[in-house]
Structures are given as C-alpha cells and as structure tokens.
Scaffold this active site. Sequence first.
Site, PDB file in Angstrom:
ATOM      1  N   GLU A 142      25.127   5.519 -15.533  1.00 21.32           N
ATOM      2  CA  GLU A 142      25.305   4.075 -15.336  1.00 21.32           C
ATOM      3  C   GLU A 142      26.194   3.449 -16.413  1.00 21.32           C
ATOM      4  O   GLU A 142      26.024   3.688 -17.596  1.00 21.32           O
ATOM      5  CB  GLU A 142      23.938   3.385 -15.352  1.00 21.32           C
ATOM      6  CG  GLU A 142      24.012   1.886 -15.106  1.00 21.32           C
ATOM      7  CD  GLU A 142      22.638   1.230 -15.130  1.00 21.32           C
ATOM      8  OE1 GLU A 142      22.149   0.854 -14.058  1.00 21.32           O
ATOM      9  OE2 GLU A 142      22.047   1.109 -16.226  1.00 21.32           O
ATOM     10  N   HIS A 180      26.535  -0.761 -12.841  1.00 19.41           N
ATOM     11  CA  HIS A 180      25.235  -1.408 -12.645  1.00 19.41           C
ATOM     12  C   HIS A 180      25.274  -2.505 -11.586  1.00 19.41           C
ATOM     13  O   HIS A 180      24.543  -2.424 -10.608  1.00 19.41           O
ATOM     14  CB  HIS A 180      24.625  -1.937 -13.953  1.00 19.41           C
ATOM     15  CG  HIS A 180      23.326  -2.644 -13.701  1.00 19.41           C
ATOM     16  ND1 HIS A 180      23.197  -4.005 -13.751  1.00 19.41           N
ATOM     17  CD2 HIS A 180      22.119  -2.176 -13.296  1.00 19.41           C
ATOM     18  CE1 HIS A 180      21.947  -4.335 -13.429  1.00 19.41           C
ATOM     19  NE2 HIS A 180      21.283  -3.253 -13.152  1.00 19.41           N
ATOM     20  N   GLU A 210      21.504  -8.308  -4.914  1.00 21.64           N
ATOM     21  CA  GLU A 210      20.066  -8.038  -4.840  1.00 21.64           C
ATOM     22  C   GLU A 210      19.250  -9.330  -4.729  1.00 21.64           C
ATOM     23  O   GLU A 210      18.279  -9.376  -3.991  1.00 21.64           O
ATOM     24  CB  GLU A 210      19.668  -7.249  -6.101  1.00 21.64           C
ATOM     25  CG  GLU A 210      18.185  -6.967  -6.210  1.00 21.64           C
ATOM     26  CD  GLU A 210      17.842  -6.101  -7.405  1.00 21.64           C
ATOM     27  OE1 GLU A 210      18.694  -5.954  -8.299  1.00 21.64           O
ATOM     28  OE2 GLU A 210      16.719  -5.574  -7.430  1.00 21.64           O
TER      29      GLU A 210
HETATM   30  O1  MCF Z   1      16.940  -1.575  -8.980  1.00 19.34           O
HETATM   31  C1  MCF Z   1      16.042  -2.204  -9.850  1.00 19.34           C
HETATM   32  C2  MCF Z   1      16.347  -3.668  -9.798  1.00 19.34           C
HETATM   33  N1  MCF Z   1      17.737  -3.975 -10.004  1.00 19.34           N
HETATM   34  C3  MCF Z   1      18.475  -3.576 -11.089  1.00 19.34           C
HETATM   35  N2  MCF Z   1      18.245  -2.676 -11.976  1.00 19.34           N
HETATM   36  C4  MCF Z   1      17.214  -1.844 -12.165  1.00 19.34           C
HETATM   37  C5  MCF Z   1      16.174  -1.616 -11.259  1.00 19.34           C
HETATM   38  N3  MCF Z   1      15.289  -0.804 -11.826  1.00 19.34           N
HETATM   39  C6  MCF Z   1      15.760  -0.482 -13.031  1.00 19.34           C
HETATM   40  N4  MCF Z   1      16.929  -1.096 -13.247  1.00 19.34           N
HETATM   41  C7  MCF Z   1      17.691  -0.911 -14.516  1.00 19.34           C
HETATM   42  C8  MCF Z   1      19.167  -0.871 -14.391  1.00 19.34           C
HETATM   43  O2  MCF Z   1      19.649   0.356 -14.000  1.00 19.34           O
HETATM   44  O3  MCF Z   1      17.439  -1.995 -15.352  1.00 19.34           O
HETATM   45  C9  MCF Z   1      18.407  -2.004 -16.359  1.00 19.34           C
HETATM   46  C10 MCF Z   1      19.615  -1.280 -15.794  1.00 19.34           C
HETATM   47  O4  MCF Z   1      19.868  -0.195 -16.595  1.00 19.34           O
HETATM   48  C11 MCF Z   1      18.665  -3.370 -16.886  1.00 19.34           C
HETATM   49  S1  MCF Z   1      19.348  -4.558 -15.839  1.00 19.34           S
HETATM   50  C12 MCF Z   1      18.051  -5.028 -14.788  1.00 19.34           C
END
Ligand code: MCF
Length: 404
Positions: A142, A180, A210
């Site tokens: 990522e 991301h 999202e």
């Molecule tokens: O998919 C879910 C919700 N949406 C975005 N990010 C994440 C999710 N679960 C974990 N993440 C991670 C993402 O990959 O959260 C981190 C990132 O590294 C911070 S940003 C929400």
Amino acid sequence: MQIITPDYILTPDMLLCGMSVAFDKTIKKIAPLEELKKEFGGADVIELKKNSLLMPGLINAHVHIEFSANKTQLSYGDFIPWLYSVIENRDELINGCDDTCMAKAVNSMLESGITTFGAISSHGMDLNVCAKAPQNVVFFNELIGSQATMADALFTDFLARLDASKSVKRDGFYPAIAIHSPYSVHPILIKKALRIVRDEKLKLTAHFMESSAERDWLDKSDGDFKDFFENLLKQSSSISDPSEFLEHFSGYETLLTHVVKANDDELKTLSSNRHTVIHCPISNRLLGNGVLDVKRLQDHNIRWICATDGLSSNYKLDLFEEMKCALFMHSNMPLLELAKNLIRSVTKDAANALGINSGEIAEGKNADMIVLALDNEPNDELAVHLILHRYNISKVYINGKLEK
Ligand code: MCF
Ligand code: FE
C-alpha cells in the site's frame, strides 16, 4: 497424479454429476472415474462420502491482515469516528498483531475454504506470514500519504516494501500495488507508482468512494473530513478530485474497493476501463457507509466481486458469512440470481479480476478446490443453499496439495 471422485461438481457455471477430476498441480481432466483410471494408471483415487460437492476454492480479493488484532477496539457505526479510532489505536493494534495473530487470521481463511487472498499490506509487517501462507497470495503493497513534502520519504519506504515482497519466490505469490484512496495519496505518488505498475505489469487496487465523507471532501473540500484534514494534516482542501483520480488508472484494469458513493459518470469510467468493484458488505455496514447498488453496477456492465475487508471492519474473514449478509442486504435482487452471482464473484470472477489461473473446476486451471459435505442431492437452488447452510468443508486443495 490424483483422482478425486465427488458426487457433484460445481464448476461454477454448471453442476456436473457422476464425474471425477484428475489433477496434480493443475486440473488435467474431468471425466467419469473409469475413463480417468484407464488414462492415468498409477493415480491415487480419493474416495469421498456420499453427497460430496467439489467446487473451486474461494478467493478473498481484499483483506488487511495487519489489522487482525482488532476485536473491540475500533469504533463502528460511522466512518470518521472509525478512522479516528484507527489512528488512536494504530500502534497498539499493529504491534499487538504478531506473526501468531496474523497466522491465525490466515488459517481461519483456510478453514472457511479461501484458497487465494489479496492482502492489502500497509506496513509490510504481514510479509512473512503471507510468504509462508498455504494460500495463493496477491500481496498489495500500500502507498499512502497526502502531503507533497513527505512524498520522497514515503515513496522510498514503499519501494523498500515492494522490493521485499519481490524477493519472495514461491508459486502462487504475486507482489502487487495498492493506492490507499483518492483522499489519502498525493498525485505525485500515484504517478510514480503507476509507472512501476506499467513497467512490471503488476496488479493494482485502490479504495474508492467508500463514505459520504470521502464524497464531500473530494467534491467540495467539505463535510465530515474537513476537521480531520485541517486539524491532523493542516490541509484545507482536497489534493485531487474523483475524475482526476480515476484518470490515473485509465489503461490499467484496477480492482476498486467499496465504490458505494460513486456517481453515474464515475461508473461509466469504471465500465469503459474494465475496472472491477470489490464489494465488502459487512465492512460497509459496520462503518456506516450504506449499501452498494449492485444492480446499478450490473446495468453499467461492471464486474463486482465480494470480499471480507480486514478484521478492522469485520468480525470474521469468511466469504460464506459475507455472501450470506450480501444475500439479505440486497433484498431488491432476485434471490437465486444474486446467490449465483455471489458464488461466481468469489470464484471465477475474482480469479479473472486478480489475473490468476484459478476459480474454476476446468481442465488447465490450478487445482484450487474445496470439498463440501452436502446433506442431500443438490437441486436448482444449490447456490442459495450453499450460502444459507454453511456445509462442512471437509477438504481444501491448493495447487493440488491437500491443505485441510
Ligand atoms: O477498508 C477498510 C476501510 N477503509 C480504508 N482503509 C482500511 C480499512 N481497513 C483497514 N484500512 C487501513 C488502510 O489500508 O487503514 C489505514 C490504511 O493503511 C489507515 S486509513 C483508514
Ligand atoms: Fe479495505
């Protein structure tokens, strides 16, 4: 060579009866047992109980293994409070998730019939566990960071993680790239990463549209994200707009996760670029993001596949559970048709989206297969029954090897 002799085979396009499968790492032939015995003389014959069903192993295209320590720490119900809770608990969650914790998550997927997963790796802490996993793994490194001043340092770190994943040499392990999201990755970084995708032909994924907070921030630099960006990142406006973001991906078939809040213009762009939508219904519900309109995706001719997301926004990494929730969530869709779409989405369609030679019981495909114990002869509504009844998974083969 081995020959497996189920009573039924779901390919998943067809239900076959009275056929057996000869396989080593790949599926060699599907034919009646006697014919296979003649052709493959020394093969081991695997006998199964009555009413056994052979089907492709399931493919979970989107999971955050590093977040597997979460059970009750993160706040559910609304996206922005969830995000604050991630930031607040991040160190504790990530450091509290050692190899044992991550291996447990990987093993739970195996137990529920998942033979391939797409790991979104935020920090590279999950590389070791994914490298050793019995499953096929598409390892999405990522890239994240919205501040231009940090771009060089962040990209250097990203490249180091990508390189580490490239040094894993085993069958069924594919280094790949995750951007991301549109609100969290600076266009400079996206461009640099996309050059690597192009030169090295890597698989590509991103979170997209999202939440309403994301929609409002990208459209108007306003809404629930405003305080977050102003206070935490000293940013007063969005770094990009949705169409600019999607423009980066034109020419690369990308897996876009969530897409709940996309508008018709964006869906047209997804369709014309042959992007795939990854649908995570439980995650969407728990983070207060609403319900993806899968009918609208179908009207736009967009492929959608079902996945679990991480334990950061789910209570299980189980595609049967995920499909069951989806079956009840999309109550405006015809039941049997939706059930069939769901089963195809986690097998054949997911394999095609990830570019792997799996997801079907067909000659030439990798022998990623699961055996389920049905309790009687299947009928036309098998897809519904598979999703409702959580039949026991008695065997899991990955690249021809018995892993459960
Ligand atoms: O998919 C879910 C919700 N949406 C975005 N990010 C994440 C999710 N679960 C974990 N993440 C991670 C993402 O990959 O959260 C981190 C990132 O590294 C911070 S940003 C929400
Ligand atoms: Fe996610």
